[in-house]
Scaffold this motif. Sequence first.
Motif, mmCIF file in Angstrom:
data_model
loop_
_atom_site.group_PDB
_atom_site.id
_atom_site.type_symbol
_atom_site.label_atom_id
_atom_site.label_comp_id
_atom_site.label_asym_id
_atom_site.label_seq_id
_atom_site.Cartn_x
_atom_site.Cartn_y
_atom_site.Cartn_z
ATOM 1 N N ASN A 2 0.825 -1.210 0.000
ATOM 2 C CA ASN A 2 0.000 0.000 0.000
ATOM 3 C C ASN A 2 0.857 1.258 0.000
ATOM 4 O O ASN A 2 0.510 2.247 -0.648
ATOM 5 C CB ASN A 2 -0.941 0.007 1.204
ATOM 6 N N ASP A 3 1.964 1.222 0.746
ATOM 7 C CA ASP A 3 2.861 2.381 0.769
ATOM 8 C C ASP A 3 3.461 2.625 -0.609
ATOM 9 O O ASP A 3 3.581 3.773 -1.045
ATOM 10 C CB ASP A 3 3.974 2.181 1.791
ATOM 11 N N PHE A 4 3.834 1.563 -1.297
ATOM 12 C CA PHE A 4 4.405 1.693 -2.635
ATOM 13 C C PHE A 4 3.386 2.304 -3.591
ATOM 14 O O PHE A 4 3.708 3.236 -4.347
ATOM 15 C CB PHE A 4 4.859 0.327 -3.146
ATOM 16 N N LEU A 5 2.164 1.802 -3.567
ATOM 17 C CA LEU A 5 1.135 2.320 -4.466
ATOM 18 C C LEU A 5 0.778 3.767 -4.136
ATOM 19 O O LEU A 5 0.539 4.578 -5.042
ATOM 20 C CB LEU A 5 -0.107 1.433 -4.405
ATOM 21 N N LEU A 51 2.840 9.765 5.860
ATOM 22 C CA LEU A 51 3.541 10.210 7.064
ATOM 23 C C LEU A 51 2.728 9.984 8.327
ATOM 24 O O LEU A 51 3.285 9.737 9.394
ATOM 25 C CB LEU A 51 3.920 11.682 6.939
ATOM 26 N N LEU A 52 1.432 10.092 8.209
ATOM 27 C CA LEU A 52 0.548 9.904 9.366
ATOM 28 C C LEU A 52 -0.044 8.501 9.339
ATOM 29 O O LEU A 52 -1.250 8.314 9.433
ATOM 30 C CB LEU A 52 -0.571 10.945 9.351
ATOM 31 N N ARG A 53 0.794 7.520 9.199
ATOM 32 C CA ARG A 53 0.304 6.163 8.984
ATOM 33 C C ARG A 53 -0.149 5.452 10.243
ATOM 34 O O ARG A 53 -0.231 4.243 10.276
ATOM 35 C CB ARG A 53 1.310 5.330 8.226
ATOM 36 N N GLY A 54 -0.474 6.205 11.259
ATOM 37 C CA GLY A 54 -1.027 5.575 12.460
ATOM 38 C C GLY A 54 -2.370 4.946 12.143
ATOM 39 O O GLY A 54 -2.924 5.105 11.061
ATOM 40 N N GLY A 55 -2.943 4.251 13.082
ATOM 41 C CA GLY A 55 -4.199 3.553 12.845
ATOM 42 C C GLY A 55 -5.366 4.476 12.548
ATOM 43 O O GLY A 55 -6.312 4.087 11.905
ATOM 44 N N GLU A 56 -5.301 5.711 12.982
ATOM 45 C CA GLU A 56 -6.435 6.620 12.831
ATOM 46 C C GLU A 56 -6.135 7.778 11.886
ATOM 47 O O GLU A 56 -6.686 8.852 12.025
ATOM 48 C CB GLU A 56 -6.829 7.185 14.199
ATOM 49 N N ASN A 57 -5.272 7.590 10.896
ATOM 50 C CA ASN A 57 -4.902 8.707 10.031
ATOM 51 C C ASN A 57 -6.028 9.157 9.112
ATOM 52 O O ASN A 57 -6.004 10.256 8.599
ATOM 53 C CB ASN A 57 -3.649 8.385 9.220
#
Length: 93
Positions: A2-5, A51-57
């Motif tokens: 997902n990060d790559f896409l 950058l805000l890849r926390g669970g609630e971004n």
Amino acid sequence: MNDFLSGMTSGLCLVAGLFFLRFWKKTGDRFFGFFAASFWMMALHRVMMLLLRGGENEHVLVVYLIRLLSFVLILVAIADKNWARPRKRRPAR
């Protein structure tokens, strides 16, 4: 994956913004300037999501405001293009 896409999508948004910037410089039409800014904001949205890849971004207000402003810019570009005064056409060469 997902990060790559998401990174690819943000990079492609930057490239699309550069194409619209080139068209804006050639024609001077504000429509293309609005679209360039909109695509750059979409790229910023994707980067902020990474950058805000926390669970609630998804619930961060700034992320949604950037996306909203991006789509509002597209609507403003379309409205500006349709409601602008007609200009004299340049003679064909």
